[in-house]
Each structure stands twice: as structure tokens, then as C-alpha cells.
Design a protein around this motif. Structure first.
Motif, PDB file in Angstrom:
ATOM      1  N   TYR A  50       0.908  -1.002  -0.204  1.00  0.00           N
ATOM      2  CA  TYR A  50       0.118   0.005  -0.048  1.00  0.00           C
ATOM      3  C   TYR A  50       0.886   1.215  -0.268  1.00  0.00           C
ATOM      4  O   TYR A  50       1.413   1.326   0.831  1.00  0.00           O
ATOM      5  N   THR A  85       1.767   5.377  -1.124  1.00  0.00           N
ATOM      6  CA  THR A  85       1.137   6.788  -1.088  1.00  0.00           C
ATOM      7  C   THR A  85       1.579   7.527  -2.316  1.00  0.00           C
ATOM      8  O   THR A  85       2.658   7.298  -2.473  1.00  0.00           O
ATOM      9  N   LEU A 145       6.403   5.621   1.225  1.00  0.00           N
ATOM     10  CA  LEU A 145       5.422   6.293   1.958  1.00  0.00           C
ATOM     11  C   LEU A 145       4.566   5.280   2.010  1.00  0.00           C
ATOM     12  O   LEU A 145       3.811   4.572   0.989  1.00  0.00           O
ATOM     13  N   THR A 146       3.732   4.904   3.213  1.00  0.00           N
ATOM     14  CA  THR A 146       2.759   4.044   3.353  1.00  0.00           C
ATOM     15  C   THR A 146       1.599   4.706   4.189  1.00  0.00           C
ATOM     16  O   THR A 146       2.107   5.688   5.162  1.00  0.00           O
ATOM     17  N   PRO A 147       0.492   4.366   4.250  1.00  0.00           N
ATOM     18  CA  PRO A 147      -0.724   5.031   4.903  1.00  0.00           C
ATOM     19  C   PRO A 147      -0.690   4.781   6.249  1.00  0.00           C
ATOM     20  O   PRO A 147      -1.314   5.476   7.394  1.00  0.00           O
ATOM     21  N   ASP A 148       0.013   3.598   6.891  1.00  0.00           N
ATOM     22  CA  ASP A 148       0.085   3.115   8.222  1.00  0.00           C
ATOM     23  C   ASP A 148       1.249   3.383   8.864  1.00  0.00           C
ATOM     24  O   ASP A 148       2.302   2.975   8.547  1.00  0.00           O
TER      25      ASP A 148
END
Lengths: 112, 451
Positions: free
Chosen positions: A16, A18, A88-91
Motif C-alpha cells: 500500500y 502513497t 510512504l505508506t498510510p500506516d
């Protein structure tokens, strides 16, 4: 600088990420830990989320250059610096960071 | 001596590669499926005493098959085992049948408390099956059950007027009213998050699209808000939340919540999740825009409009309301608790004004407006968003397309629509999100009816 990510496991993995294209950061710090340059310093990243499936042993790469300057455009002094990459990941609890590597900026020998 | 050039000398290798090794599933996005309600009591799964006795939690009907006069077993309020029997002399049979249940919880047969039963469980189950279809046609019915802890049928209804309606149905079917409890209770609301399938479609929900049919990448954004443009039922999201940022030559198909089954292959389309097609996404160019420095492309909004597919239910003017405001990026579960209602639009932003957003990744966040009419170039693009607004609020990947609004009345949920979010900073200590104000959106997409 090349940041590569590879699925070293036996099963497909969903990443996942960004941004579009996927945003990645590179941080260069001085010997005392002070950040002298961040690739995404002050940047605005499109808040889109992409799911990328990586098959076993599959990888992809992202590249950028560091001009050996600080974020304010000043040339850094010769010396030892550390570099770390991050996708960059959302978590925030599952950040994809590289290990830290060390580089040295040297003054080249000049011709008489 | 003059230093004219510098060179980078690496310590170990000249060009370095930074490798990230992935743990399987380490970066999956958490979202849970809805659990469907069961169709009713199960048929007995065990038919002999020996089989029943082996289970740690045998189903009630199976126990009823091997214990005459059995009326239900359970753990009471003190956590102790209890069993209803119409004939107390059947205690040894009950102890045998519930041996596995008792042992698994550290009890002995002596710990089992026998309660006098008015009805056998098998009889209650038969009445329930007889009444279920008729009772569930009563307006206001919420739940029905053979309550093993009360040795009764139990029906829950939402309104006082539904109580006599249910009892009337039971009486008409010959079910003794003394055998049933009909009570008013709070409705059961599905615990649905922004990332799940929701109908009618409202603002703030997750949408999914694919750049190409065979792409290994699938993209997630947020549906900002619903709109009607020239009579066309539509929704607004970001221009960059489409196959191609700008233009509709390769129109984007949108799905809510995902294109494919979560537990299966993401790339297998679910027709019922298809909600619409990109209809308007003006090009990013500089030729027609004197405010745009060539060769960059510019727009006044990162917004696109998609037309709803025929038959897709949506509610104009509604934005999903989340139970709590997100204060940390670590908050990832955003349960829908109601909705906000758009009561007005505001064309431009004001510094100092609180701006809220609801998006699929970080849910409901809020912060003060810090800058207005800012020209912003997003990282990795050659596109400048002109006259945008910056808010000191939390955002993360997947929030693109989120509605941005000002709360007019928190209690009633009335809000003023401000625009559509498209980006954010990467500074987790000082988070910022950027949105296109309504003035820019309607300048490019035309007049929209949003409430």
C-alpha cells in the motif's frame, strides 16, 4: 541513489503506497544526526493510495539524485553522512524503511 | 587552491541500493468484511449422547435430542453453568451430555445448576420456526431468538407499536404468549466503515479504480460528495483519481468499495460494486491559462466528475459521519455513525477557519486553515494546482477526493461544503492537507447541485 524493494518471501505481497507515482523519501543526516536533506522536505504528495502486488522475487526501483546540498540549497561540508530511504505508506506503524548506510563526502584533489 | 568540484565517495560501493525486504502481509490494509446474519437456529449437529458429550459447546438442539425435557444451557451472570429441565430427574442425563462443556471450563457435574423449565427447547424451537417468517414481516422487528438463558422465545422490536403486532402474530399461530418475550430495544446498526460497501452512496467512502484492465496496480481514493450536473447524477473526486489525470479519453470505471472480492482476487470485478464512469475531467494545460507558467500544466481544482450508473442509489448532500475525530495516523478504524448534511457551499476559504474532512484512510480530521489561494505543485507531477487552500490537519494516502467542509451545527450535523482534498505534506509532526475550494471546482466543472 536507487531505492529498490523486493518481495523476498514465497507468496505475493500487496504493498500500500502513497502517491502517484509512489512517493518515497530519502533522508541524509550529518554525523550528529541532524537532517541536512530530505527528498520530500516541504513537498505536497497527492493523497492517493495505490496497491501494488509484488510476486515472489519481484522488485521495483525508484531513483533520485542528491546534489550534496541542504534543503535550503547550501552545499554540505565534506564529511561523513548517513542515508536512509523510506516508501510512504498510510500506516505509520508499518513503515517501509531501509537500513542506514554511511557515505563520505570528500574534497577532490586539485590540479596545480 | 580552489575546490572546483566535489565528488561523492561511497564507503562500500559506488552506487548504492537500499533494499527493503518485505514480510508477508506486512503492509496490508486492514478492513473487515460484514458478517451476515444467520438464517435461524441450526439443525442438530450431534445425535448421540457420546457425540454431544465430546463438544465444548454443543448446540442446544443436539443436547435436546439426548436429554429429555432439556430447556437450554448457559453460563449465568456469575459465570456458573446452568441448565433448564422440565424434569429435574433428568439431571444425570444433562450432566452426561454437558460433560465436555463443563470440563472445558473447569467445572464438574456438581457445579451444574438445574433450573425449572416451563418449556422444552425442542418445543420452543418448533414454535420459533413456525412464527419466524410471519414475525419478520412485522414493521419494526429487529431480532428473534430461542433464548436458552430465559427458556422463552424472545423478539426485539424497534417501536412500541410493534409489540402488540408481534404478539398478535404469535397468538394467531397458536404460540402461547407466556412462552414469548416481546420487548422494545435499540435498533442494531451495522458496524460499517468508510472502506466497506455502503448504499446509498454518500460522501467520504472508499472508491477503487484501475489504470488499465491488466494493471498490476489498483488505486484507492475517496468519493468526495454527490452532485447533480445538468440533470446527471454524479459524484466528485480528484482528477488524479482517474485513469489519466485530465481528460476523459480513457474514462475511468469506479467501484465502491472495491472492484473485486477482498478475500479473493482484487482483479475480479464485482458488478454490484460498479457505481459510475468518469464524465468530466478538464485537461491540465497552460495554453488557455495565462496564470500558468509554461510548460507546466495548471488547473484551479484537482477535481473530476463521474456519472452514476443507472440504478445506483446515492443520497445528495450527505457525507459519512464517523464516531470520533481522528487524532493520530495510528487510528485506522473509521466506523460510520451517521451522516453530515450539506446545507450550503462556500466558494472561498478563510485563514483561521476550521476545516474538516472525511476520507477512507484517516477518517474524520479537522484543523485550522493556514493558507489560502496558494499555487501548489505536487511532488512527482508537472501540474500546478492554482489558488488552493492548506489546512493543518491529518491526511494519508487514500484520502484523495475527500470532501472538505465547515461544521455549521455539530449536533444536527449541518455542514457547509468547502471543497475537495487532494494532497498533503509528509511531515507527520506537523500534518497538512491541501484542498481545492468550491470556487475552483465549479469554475472548471460548472455549476453543481450538491445539496
Amino acid at each position: 541513489m536507487t531505492l529498490s524493494i523486493r518481495n523476498s518471501g514465497p507468496h505475493p505481497v500487496e504493498l500500500y503506497l502513497t502517491g502517484r507515482p509512489a512517493a518515497f523519501d530519502i533522508t541524509v543526516s550529518g554525523r550528529d544526526g541532524t537532517v541536512v536533506w530530505r527528498r520530500l522536505h516541504g513537498q505536497i504528495v497527492p493523497a492517493i493510495l495505490q496497491i501494488l502486488e509484488l510476486l515472489p522475487n519481484e522488485s521495483f526501483e525508484m531513483r533520485d539524485e542528491w546534489t550534496q546540498s541542504t534543503n535550503s540549497g547550501v552545499r554540505v561540508e565534506p564529511g561523513i553522512y548517513t542515508v536512509q530511504g523510506e516508501l510512504l505508506t498510510p500506516d505509520p506503524n508499518r513503515r517501509l524503511r531501509t537500513g542506514v548506510i554511511t557515505i563520505e563526502i570528500v574534497t577532490p584533489a586539485c590540479n596545480p | 587552491m580552489t575546490i572546483s568540484t566535489r565528488r561523492l565517495r561511497r564507503v562500500s560501493t559506488l552506487a548504492f541500493a537500499l533494499a527493503v525486504l518485505l514480510a508477508i502481509g506486512a503492509c496490508r490494509d486492514a478492513s473487515g468484511p460484514n458478517i451476515p446474519l444467520g438464517a435461524g437456529n441450526p439443525v442438530p449437529s450431534s445425535t448421540t449422547l457420546e457425540e454431544v458429550a465430546q463438544h465444548e459447546a454443543p448446540d442446544q438442539l443436539s443436547v435436546a435430542q439426548v436429554v429429555p425435557g432439556f430447556g437450554g444451557y448457559f453460563l449465568d451472570a456469575a459465570g456458573l453453568p446452568a441448565v433448564y429441565l422440565t424434569d429435574p430427574a433428568q439431571r444425570p442425563a444433562a450432566e452426561s451430555a454437558l460433560a465436555g462443556f463443563l470440563a472445558s471450563r473447569g467445572f464438574t457435574a456438581m457445579d451444574l445448576r438445574v433450573l425449572p423449565a416451563d418449556y422444552g427447547y425442542t418445543q420452543l424451537d418448533a414454535w420459533y420456526r413456525l412464527a419466524r417468517n410471519s414475525v419478520f414481516s412485522v414493521a419494526g422487528i429487529i431480532l428473534g431468538d430461542v433464548d436458552e438463558a430465559k427458556n422463552r422465545l424472545r423478539f426485539g422490536v424497534a417501536t412500541a407499536t410493534a409489540v402488540p403486532a408481534v404478539t398478535s402474530v404469535l397468538a394467531g399461530l397458536g404460540v402461547p404468549l407466556a412462552a414469548a418475550i416481546v420487548e422494545q430495544r435499540a435498533p442494531i446498526l451495522p458496524m460499517v466503515t468508510l472502506r466497506e460497501r455502503v448504499r446509498p452512496v454518500i460522501g467520504g467512502l472508499q472508491i477503487n479504480f484501475f489504470p488499465t484492465l491488466v494493471s498490476p496496480v489498483t488505486l484507492l481514493c475517496t468519493l468526495g460528495f454527490n452532485a447533480i450536473k445538468d440533470g446527471v447524477n454524479s459524484f466528485i473526486t480528484n482528477s488524479h483519481c482517474s485513469n489519466v489525470e485530465g481528460g476523459t479519453e480513457t474514462p475511468t470505471d469506479y467501484y465502491q468499495n472495491i472492484r473485486g472480492a477482498n478475500a479473493g482476487n482484487l482483479f475480479t470485478p464485482i458488478a454490484a460494486n460498479f457505481i459510475g464512469v468518469e464524465a468530466d475531467d478538464p485537461p491540465w494545460n497552460s495554453q488557455l491559462n495565462l496564470d500558468c507558467p509554461p510548460p507546466l500544466g495548471c488547473r484551479y481544482s484537482d477535481a473530476s466528475r463521474a456519472a452514476y450508473s443507472a440504478g445506483v442509489e446515492f443520497t445528495l448532500g450527505r457525507i459519512a459521519r464517523i464516531d470520533t475525530i481522528t487524532t493520530s495516523l495510528a487510528d485506522t478504524l473509521h466506523t460510520i455513525s451517521g451522516h453530515f448534511t450539506i446545507k450550503a457551499e462556500q466558494a472561498n476559504s478563510v485563514v483561521g477557519e476550521s476545516a474538516n474532512k472525511v476520507g477512507r484512510t484517516t477518517g474524520w480530521t479537522v484543523g485550522p486553515t493556514t493558507e489560502t489561494c496558494v499555487d501548489v505543485i505536487a511532488t512527482g507531477t508537472t501540474h500546478i494546482r492554482l489558488c488552493q487552500t492548506i489546512v493543518a490537519g491529518i491526511v494519508a494516502g487514500g484520502d484523495s477526493g475527500s470532501n472538505v467542509f465547515r461544521v455549521k451545527n455539530l449536533k444536527s450535523g449541518q455542514v457547509v461544503l468547502l471543497g475537495v482534498l487532494w494532497g498533503g505534506s509528509t511531515d507527520t509532526e506537523n500534518p497538512e492537507f491541501v484542498y481545492s475550494p468550491m470556487s475552483g471546482i465549479e469554475r472548471e466543472l460548472g455549476q453543481l447541485k450538491t445539496y
